[in-house]
Design a protein around this motif. Structure first.
Motif, short mmCIF file in Angstrom:
data_model
loop_
_atom_site.label_atom_id
_atom_site.label_comp_id
_atom_site.label_asym_id
_atom_site.label_seq_id
_atom_site.Cartn_x
_atom_site.Cartn_y
_atom_site.Cartn_z
N TYR A 127 10.89 34.06 54.66
CA TYR A 127 9.47 34.52 54.46
C TYR A 127 9.47 35.45 54.73
N CYS A 128 10.42 36.57 54.98
CA CYS A 128 10.57 38.44 55.57
C CYS A 128 11.28 38.83 54.58
N CYS A 177 15.45 35.89 54.44
CA CYS A 177 14.48 34.86 55.78
C CYS A 177 13.39 34.76 54.56
N HIS A 225 14.93 32.70 61.96
CA HIS A 225 14.86 33.98 62.55
C HIS A 225 14.44 34.71 64.07
N CYS A 263 9.87 36.64 62.43
CA CYS A 263 9.16 35.42 61.96
C CYS A 263 8.91 34.22 62.51
ZN LIG Z 1 11.01 35.91 58.35
#
Ligand SMILES: [Zn+2]
Length: 135
Positions: free
Chosen positions: A8-9, A6, A59, A63
């Protein structure tokens, strides 16, 4: 099980994600004047290739953000993860995007025209400002 990185994660197991299907499908806007058949192409026709494919993923257990993946549908190798609204940067993924029959659809061309329209309006507004003695 796929491990999806991901943006972002970081890397997470596939079970945390939901696949949203084919990426880069231009949505016809209300002002578009495409035919019913052309709208049906947008709404119902999806590719299911053997090989490199550009997909949208979310996701959903993390997120909850959307992003795109370039994935080989045979080996499940993820070639690239990239943001929504962007094109892939890797050569093979970019070639897959360019080679898609979808680039020639009426919906895609109408969306391109709609995207260019605000730019033209901004240019016209800037020109008008110049005539009024602005900047
Ligand atoms: Zn994420």
């Amino acid at each position: 099980m796929l491990i999806i990185n991901c943006p972002y994660c970081g890397p997470r197991e596939e079970s945390e994600f939901a696949c949203g299907g084919e990426a880069h499908i231009a949505r016809p806007l209300a002002e578009n004047s495409i035919s019913d058949a052309e709208f049906a192409d947008y709404l119902f026709l999806r590719d299911n290739p053997k090989g490199l494919f550009l997909e949208r993923w979310r996701h959903s257990a993390g997120c909850r953000r959307w992003f795109n993946i370039a994935r080989d549908t045979v080996s499940h190798e993820i070639i690239e993860v990239y943001p929504m609204g962007a094109l892939p940067r890797k050569k093979d993924a970019l070639a897959t995007h360019a080679a898609s029959w979808r680039r020639d659809t009426a919906a895609e061309k109408a969306a391109e025209r709609a995207a260019q329209k605000p730019a033209r309006q901004k240019a016209a507004a800037k020109k008008a400002d110049g005539k009024r003695g602005g900047k």
